[in-house]
Design a protein around this motif. Structure first.
Motif, PDB file in Angstrom:
ATOM      1  N   ASP A 126      38.213 -40.327 -36.551  1.00  0.00           N
ATOM      2  CA  ASP A 126      37.524 -40.794 -35.217  1.00  0.00           C
ATOM      3  C   ASP A 126      37.277 -42.285 -35.539  1.00  0.00           C
ATOM      4  O   ASP A 126      36.084 -42.822 -35.156  1.00  0.00           O
ATOM      5  CB  ASP A 126      36.301 -40.280 -35.014  1.00  0.00           C
ATOM      6  CG  ASP A 126      36.598 -38.460 -34.989  1.00  0.00           C
ATOM      7  OD1 ASP A 126      36.779 -38.047 -33.908  1.00  0.00           O
ATOM      8  OD2 ASP A 126      36.414 -37.586 -36.073  1.00  0.00           O
ATOM      9  N   PRO A 127      38.106 -43.129 -35.661  1.00  0.00           N
ATOM     10  CA  PRO A 127      38.009 -44.798 -35.804  1.00  0.00           C
ATOM     11  C   PRO A 127      37.379 -45.271 -34.487  1.00  0.00           C
ATOM     12  O   PRO A 127      36.355 -46.194 -34.726  1.00  0.00           O
ATOM     13  CB  PRO A 127      39.290 -45.257 -36.376  1.00  0.00           C
ATOM     14  CG  PRO A 127      40.280 -44.189 -35.371  1.00  0.00           C
ATOM     15  CD  PRO A 127      39.574 -42.967 -35.775  1.00  0.00           C
ATOM     16  N   THR A 128      37.731 -44.906 -33.323  1.00  0.00           N
ATOM     17  CA  THR A 128      37.138 -45.240 -32.326  1.00  0.00           C
ATOM     18  C   THR A 128      35.540 -45.167 -31.851  1.00  0.00           C
ATOM     19  O   THR A 128      34.933 -46.252 -31.618  1.00  0.00           O
ATOM     20  CB  THR A 128      37.994 -45.000 -30.992  1.00  0.00           C
ATOM     21  OG1 THR A 128      39.310 -45.020 -30.967  1.00  0.00           O
ATOM     22  CG2 THR A 128      37.488 -45.663 -29.731  1.00  0.00           C
ATOM     23  N   THR A 129      35.507 -43.931 -32.178  1.00  0.00           N
ATOM     24  CA  THR A 129      33.973 -43.655 -32.371  1.00  0.00           C
ATOM     25  C   THR A 129      33.128 -44.221 -33.441  1.00  0.00           C
ATOM     26  O   THR A 129      31.923 -44.633 -33.389  1.00  0.00           O
ATOM     27  CB  THR A 129      33.605 -42.295 -32.175  1.00  0.00           C
ATOM     28  OG1 THR A 129      34.084 -41.700 -30.942  1.00  0.00           O
ATOM     29  CG2 THR A 129      32.162 -41.819 -32.168  1.00  0.00           C
ATOM     30  N   PHE A 130      33.551 -44.026 -34.717  1.00  0.00           N
ATOM     31  CA  PHE A 130      32.752 -44.400 -35.850  1.00  0.00           C
ATOM     32  C   PHE A 130      32.999 -45.867 -36.393  1.00  0.00           C
ATOM     33  O   PHE A 130      32.121 -46.220 -36.842  1.00  0.00           O
ATOM     34  CB  PHE A 130      33.223 -43.438 -37.115  1.00  0.00           C
ATOM     35  CG  PHE A 130      32.164 -43.476 -38.174  1.00  0.00           C
ATOM     36  CD1 PHE A 130      31.035 -42.563 -37.812  1.00  0.00           C
ATOM     37  CD2 PHE A 130      32.404 -43.905 -39.363  1.00  0.00           C
ATOM     38  CE1 PHE A 130      30.096 -42.768 -38.977  1.00  0.00           C
ATOM     39  CE2 PHE A 130      31.439 -43.946 -40.380  1.00  0.00           C
ATOM     40  CZ  PHE A 130      30.417 -43.312 -40.140  1.00  0.00           C
ATOM     41  N   LEU A 131      33.810 -46.635 -36.149  1.00  0.00           N
ATOM     42  CA  LEU A 131      34.155 -48.056 -36.684  1.00  0.00           C
ATOM     43  C   LEU A 131      33.068 -48.915 -36.108  1.00  0.00           C
ATOM     44  O   LEU A 131      32.783 -49.827 -36.812  1.00  0.00           O
ATOM     45  CB  LEU A 131      35.615 -48.632 -36.159  1.00  0.00           C
ATOM     46  CG  LEU A 131      36.058 -49.805 -36.697  1.00  0.00           C
ATOM     47  CD1 LEU A 131      35.813 -49.560 -38.409  1.00  0.00           C
ATOM     48  CD2 LEU A 131      37.399 -50.300 -36.506  1.00  0.00           C
ATOM     49  N   PRO A 132      32.632 -48.808 -34.851  1.00  0.00           N
ATOM     50  CA  PRO A 132      31.515 -49.800 -34.401  1.00  0.00           C
ATOM     51  C   PRO A 132      30.303 -49.762 -35.278  1.00  0.00           C
ATOM     52  O   PRO A 132      29.647 -50.539 -35.416  1.00  0.00           O
ATOM     53  CB  PRO A 132      31.282 -49.325 -32.957  1.00  0.00           C
ATOM     54  CG  PRO A 132      32.679 -48.659 -32.590  1.00  0.00           C
ATOM     55  CD  PRO A 132      33.274 -48.028 -33.761  1.00  0.00           C
ATOM     56  N   PHE A 133      29.806 -48.600 -35.811  1.00  0.00           N
ATOM     57  CA  PHE A 133      28.759 -48.425 -36.678  1.00  0.00           C
ATOM     58  C   PHE A 133      29.059 -49.317 -37.885  1.00  0.00           C
ATOM     59  O   PHE A 133      27.918 -49.568 -38.501  1.00  0.00           O
ATOM     60  CB  PHE A 133      28.685 -46.687 -37.044  1.00  0.00           C
ATOM     61  CG  PHE A 133      27.639 -46.550 -38.378  1.00  0.00           C
ATOM     62  CD1 PHE A 133      26.463 -46.918 -37.886  1.00  0.00           C
ATOM     63  CD2 PHE A 133      28.223 -46.183 -39.345  1.00  0.00           C
ATOM     64  CE1 PHE A 133      25.400 -46.474 -38.816  1.00  0.00           C
ATOM     65  CE2 PHE A 133      27.193 -46.066 -40.258  1.00  0.00           C
ATOM     66  CZ  PHE A 133      25.589 -46.173 -40.146  1.00  0.00           C
ATOM     67  N   LEU A 134      30.249 -49.610 -38.126  1.00  0.00           N
ATOM     68  CA  LEU A 134      30.273 -50.542 -39.547  1.00  0.00           C
ATOM     69  C   LEU A 134      30.800 -51.919 -39.137  1.00  0.00           C
ATOM     70  O   LEU A 134      30.885 -52.761 -40.020  1.00  0.00           O
ATOM     71  CB  LEU A 134      31.362 -49.802 -40.436  1.00  0.00           C
ATOM     72  CG  LEU A 134      30.971 -48.614 -41.105  1.00  0.00           C
ATOM     73  CD1 LEU A 134      32.207 -48.028 -41.606  1.00  0.00           C
ATOM     74  CD2 LEU A 134      29.891 -48.701 -41.948  1.00  0.00           C
ATOM     75  N   THR A 135      30.913 -52.127 -37.826  1.00  0.00           N
ATOM     76  CA  THR A 135      31.373 -53.529 -37.556  1.00  0.00           C
ATOM     77  C   THR A 135      30.452 -53.943 -36.354  1.00  0.00           C
ATOM     78  O   THR A 135      29.314 -54.590 -36.564  1.00  0.00           O
ATOM     79  CB  THR A 135      32.671 -53.439 -36.860  1.00  0.00           C
ATOM     80  OG1 THR A 135      32.851 -52.355 -35.646  1.00  0.00           O
ATOM     81  CG2 THR A 135      33.487 -52.992 -38.115  1.00  0.00           C
ATOM     82  N   THR A 136      30.388 -53.956 -34.914  1.00  0.00           N
ATOM     83  CA  THR A 136      29.834 -54.365 -33.909  1.00  0.00           C
ATOM     84  C   THR A 136      28.307 -54.026 -34.063  1.00  0.00           C
ATOM     85  O   THR A 136      27.433 -54.683 -33.503  1.00  0.00           O
ATOM     86  CB  THR A 136      30.577 -54.149 -32.598  1.00  0.00           C
ATOM     87  OG1 THR A 136      30.797 -53.043 -32.308  1.00  0.00           O
ATOM     88  CG2 THR A 136      31.995 -55.006 -32.660  1.00  0.00           C
ATOM     89  N   GLU A 137      28.345 -52.837 -34.515  1.00  0.00           N
ATOM     90  CA  GLU A 137      26.760 -52.015 -34.472  1.00  0.00           C
ATOM     91  C   GLU A 137      26.104 -52.092 -35.719  1.00  0.00           C
ATOM     92  O   GLU A 137      25.285 -51.072 -36.001  1.00  0.00           O
ATOM     93  CB  GLU A 137      26.866 -50.896 -33.793  1.00  0.00           C
ATOM     94  CG  GLU A 137      27.454 -50.891 -32.515  1.00  0.00           C
ATOM     95  CD  GLU A 137      27.693 -49.566 -31.838  1.00  0.00           C
ATOM     96  OE1 GLU A 137      27.256 -48.549 -32.240  1.00  0.00           O
ATOM     97  OE2 GLU A 137      28.334 -49.176 -30.313  1.00  0.00           O
ATOM     98  N   ALA A 138      26.570 -52.796 -36.688  1.00  0.00           N
ATOM     99  CA  ALA A 138      26.229 -52.755 -37.880  1.00  0.00           C
ATOM    100  C   ALA A 138      24.961 -53.525 -38.391  1.00  0.00           C
ATOM    101  O   ALA A 138      24.292 -53.188 -39.897  1.00  0.00           O
ATOM    102  CB  ALA A 138      27.239 -53.399 -38.997  1.00  0.00           C
ATOM    103  N   ALA A 139      24.457 -53.905 -37.480  1.00  0.00           N
ATOM    104  CA  ALA A 139      22.977 -54.913 -37.865  1.00  0.00           C
ATOM    105  C   ALA A 139      22.019 -53.912 -38.603  1.00  0.00           C
ATOM    106  O   ALA A 139      21.537 -54.143 -39.410  1.00  0.00           O
ATOM    107  CB  ALA A 139      22.541 -55.579 -36.613  1.00  0.00           C
TER     108      ALA A 139
END
Length: 214
Positions: A126-139
Motif C-alpha cells: 500500500d505505498p500510496t497510503t503508507f509512504l506519506p507517513f515516512l515522507t511528507t507527513e514524517a514530522a
C-alpha cells in the motif's frame, strides 16, 4: 470480506506509540498478533474485523471491546512495532559509552528490524497510503525519534550540549527513515560486520565533534 481500505492517520498513530497498551492484556496481544498477520498478508484492504476475531479465536464483540474500528487496530499494530524497534535501539545504544558506538550499533539494530517488518510490507502492498507517513507527513515520527534518542540513548547520563544532541538525534532519525523508504544502497546492509565497518568509516568524521574528551 470487507474491501474498505484502512487508513493510517499520523497523529493517531503517534498518540498510540506514546501510550502503549497493557502488555499483560492477553486478549489485546492476541488481537494485535492477528491484526499484524492480516496486514502482512493482505495489506490495508482485504480483511475485516471478523477475520481478526476468527484468527485470534475470539468472538467479534471481543474485538470491538478492545478496538473500536479497523483503523484503531491498524494504528495499535503499527505502534507496537515502532515501540519494539525503538526499545531495541535504545537498549542496544545504552550498552555503549561512545556516541559513535551508540549510533553504529543502534543503526545495525534498526536495519535488521526493517527486514520482514510490517512497515516494509505495507510500503510494498500500500505505498500510496503508507509512504506519506515516512515522507511528507514524517514530522511527528521524526520528532518522536529525536526525543527518544536524546533522552534515552544519545545524551543519557552525559553532558552533551542539548542542541548538539538534538541535531545528532535528528540526523540519525532522518537516515533511518531514508533506509526504510529506499532499500537499494551501496552500504553492505546484508552483512553486519561489513555494514558496521562501512558505517564507522563514514560516520566517524561526522560524529567526532559529539564525542566527549577522555
Amino acid at each position: 470480506m470487507a474491501r474498505r481500505k484502512a487508513s493510517v492517520e499520523v497523529t493517531s498513530l503517534m498518540a498510540t506509540v506514546i501510550g502503549p497498551p497493557d502488555a499483560s492484556d492477553e486478549l489485546a496481544v492476541r488481537l494485535l498478533d492477528a491484526g499484524a498477520e492480516l496486514l502482512t498478508e493482505y495489506g490495508l484492504r482485504r480483511w475485516s474485523m471478523d477475520d481478526v476475531a476468527e484468527r485470534a479465536g475470539v468472538g467479534r464483540t471481543s474485538v470491538y471491546r478492545k478496538f473500536l474500528s479497523r483503523d484503531d487496530l491498524v494504528h495499535a499494530v503499527l505502534a507496537r512495532e515502532l515501540r519494539q524497534v525503538f526499545a531495541a535501539i535504545i537498549d542496544t545504544a545504552a550498552r555503549y559509552d561512545s556516541v559513535e558506538d551508540k549510533i553504529v550499533e543502534g543503526a545495525l539494530v534498526a536495519l535488521d528490524a526493517v527486514d520482514g517488518s510490517l512497515v516494509s510490507a505495507l510500503l510494498t502492498s500500500d505505498p500510496t497510503t503508507f509512504l506519506p507517513f515516512l515522507t511528507t507527513e514524517a514530522a511527528p515520527l521524526l520528532a518522536l525519534g529525536r526525543e527518544l534518542l536524546v533522552s534515552s540513548a544519545i545524551a543519557a547520563g552525559s553532558p552533551i550540549e542539548p542542541q548538539l544532541a538534538a541535531e545528532l538525534a535528528e540526523l540519525v532519525a532522518r537516515l533511518g527513515i531514508s533506509f526504510i523508504v529506499t532499500r537499494q544502497t551501496v552500504f553492505p546492509v546484508d552483512d553486519p560486520e561489513l555494514a558496521r565497518a562501512s558505517l564507522r568509516r563514514v560516520l566517524s568524521p561526522v560524529l567526532a565533534p559529539f564525542e566527549l574528551p577522555g
